[in-house]
Design an enzyme around this catalytic site. Structure first.
Site, short mmCIF file in Angstrom:
data_model
loop_
_atom_site.label_atom_id
_atom_site.label_comp_id
_atom_site.label_asym_id
_atom_site.label_seq_id
_atom_site.Cartn_x
_atom_site.Cartn_y
_atom_site.Cartn_z
N HIS A 63 -19.39 50.52 72.27
CA HIS A 63 -20.83 49.56 72.25
C HIS A 63 -20.85 50.01 73.33
CE1 HIS A 63 -18.72 47.50 68.07
NE2 HIS A 63 -19.71 48.16 68.11
N GLU A 98 -20.92 46.45 76.91
CA GLU A 98 -19.91 45.57 76.92
C GLU A 98 -18.66 46.69 77.28
OE1 GLU A 98 -17.50 46.03 73.08
OE2 GLU A 98 -19.71 45.08 72.05
N ARG A 158 -26.10 47.74 71.77
CA ARG A 158 -25.02 48.16 71.29
C ARG A 158 -24.22 49.66 70.65
NH1 ARG A 158 -20.67 44.86 68.37
NH2 ARG A 158 -20.79 45.82 66.09
N HIS A 162 -13.20 45.99 73.79
CA HIS A 162 -14.55 45.73 73.67
C HIS A 162 -14.58 44.43 74.03
CE1 HIS A 162 -16.10 47.77 69.84
NE2 HIS A 162 -14.96 48.53 70.36
N GLU A 208 -10.36 42.63 72.32
CA GLU A 208 -12.01 41.98 73.10
C GLU A 208 -11.86 41.17 74.31
OE1 GLU A 208 -14.57 41.67 71.11
OE2 GLU A 208 -14.07 42.78 68.91
N1 ING Z 1 -16.23 43.00 68.17
C1 ING Z 1 -15.53 43.99 66.41
C2 ING Z 1 -17.31 44.48 66.05
O1 ING Z 1 -16.83 45.65 66.24
C3 ING Z 1 -14.04 43.85 65.43
C4 ING Z 1 -14.93 43.19 66.61
C5 ING Z 1 -13.45 45.25 65.49
C6 ING Z 1 -14.30 43.34 64.08
C7 ING Z 1 -13.08 45.66 64.35
C8 ING Z 1 -13.46 43.82 62.96
C9 ING Z 1 -12.79 44.49 63.35
O2 ING Z 1 -18.07 43.98 66.35
C10 ING Z 1 -17.15 43.75 69.69
N2 ING Z 1 -17.61 42.22 70.19
O3 ING Z 1 -17.53 44.75 69.08
ZN ZN Z 2 -17.64 46.22 70.58
#
Ligand code: ING
Ligand code: ZN
Length: 300
Positions: free
Chosen positions: A69, A72, A119, A187, A264
């Site tokens: 993303h 980030e 993103r 992330h 994260e």
């Molecule tokens: N968070 C992830 C996203 O892709 C995630 C969180 C990863 C949720 C994998 C479910 C599975 O939304 C961010 N910040 O991108």
């Molecule tokens: Zn992310």
């Protein structure tokens, strides 16, 4: 631009600086690292993977990616910090690392030039641009937490692996002979250590192992980061929200890599994606602590 050069972690760096650093490492330490482009982004940027290995045979391998993303920024910054540590300490490594610091180079560049909060990747659409690369991987593609609307932040693309960025990662694994034991995607933000499944609120049969290693990582991150930062460990769909087509679900289900995590990084929302640069080093130390714990866990 500049030729191969070192890196520093008091500011965020644009794509060419990160790529210059990878090239510098490969040129300076050819015995332990090499750079390979695993494909090109939709706008034609190379997807550069650094391999760090001291040549021990049958070493287990760990995949690390950052920057899926674009906004980030702490993710590629922390990943380059991890790279620096691993190269500096390569004499004692017993693991091979394959590291893609910027999985979405076009999006990353776009956040520097046009829109800091972009993103997705930069695929041109009829109404809107961009596919969410973390909804484009090929396990349970199209399920919960994904959108078929190209104008949404969670647009999953026209089909699984429709994007050159995710497809390059898939091809890389299909052609790699390494013995992968862990697959880590960095992330931000939120401070979570997440494991599959993301597609639904179910747990893989060995989730206790992933939970235990995650908790151990969280403990060590708190200790090493310097600011006593807390990370919450759990299943993605339950702890955060359901989202199908993520990299970790694909790695676990189809590549059969046991320790698949999405980490994260900081913070919990005060600055969010706009984490000030003075937090790069403490956050990167946490990310490195997690990698150390996972590295030792896969050897047991
Ligand atoms: N968070 C992830 C996203 O892709 C995630 C969180 C990863 C949720 C994998 C479910 C599975 O939304 C961010 N910040 O991108
Ligand atoms: Zn992310």
């Amino acid at each position: 631009g500049r030729k191969g050069h070192r890196m520093e972690w008091t500011s965020y760096h644009e794509l060419n600086d990160i790529y210059g650093y990878l090239d510098y490492l490969a040129n300076t330490y050819p015995d332990v690292c090499s750079v390979q482009s695993i494909g090109n982004s939709i706008e034609g940027q190379p997807l550069k993977v650094l391999r760090i290995s001291n040549g021990r045979t049958n070493a287990p391998a760990i995949w690390i990616d950052g920057g899926i993303h674009a906004r980030e920024w702490i993710s590629p910054a922390a990943v380059t910090y991890i790279i620096d540590y691993l190269v500096e300490n390569s004499d004692v490594l017993q693991t091979d690392y394959y590291i893609l610091p910027v999985a979405n180079p076009d999006g990353y560049r776009y956040t520097f030039k046009y829109d800091r909060l972009w993103r997705k990747n930069r695929r041109k659409g009829t109404l809107c641009s961009g596919v969410d690369l973390n909804r484009n991987f090929g396990y349970r593609w199209g399920g919960q937490g994904t959108s078929s609307n190209m104008c949404y932040e969670t647009y999953r693309g026209s089909k699984a692996f429709s994007e050159p960025e995710t497809n390059a990662i898939r091809n890389f694994f299909e052609n790699s002979l390494a013995n992968y034991k862990a697959y880590i995607s960095f992330h931000s933000y939120g401070q979570y250590i997440l494991y599959p499944w993301g597609y639904d609120q179910r747990l893989p049969p060995d989730y206790r192992d992933l939970d235990a290693v995650g908790l151990e990582a969280a403990e060590y991150m708190k200790y090493e980061g310097g600011d006593n930062t807390k990370y919450i460990v759990g299943n993605s769909a339950i702890t955060l929200y359901p989202a199908a087509g993520g990299s970790d679900d694909w790695a676990k289900a189809l590549l059969k890599i046991k320790y698949a995590y999405t980490i994260e990084l900081r913070d919990t929302g005060k600055y969010g994606f706009l984490l000030p640069p003075q937090y790069i080093i403490p956050t990167a130390k946490e990310a490195l602590a997690a990698i150390k714990v996972i590295t030792s866990a896969i050897r047991k």
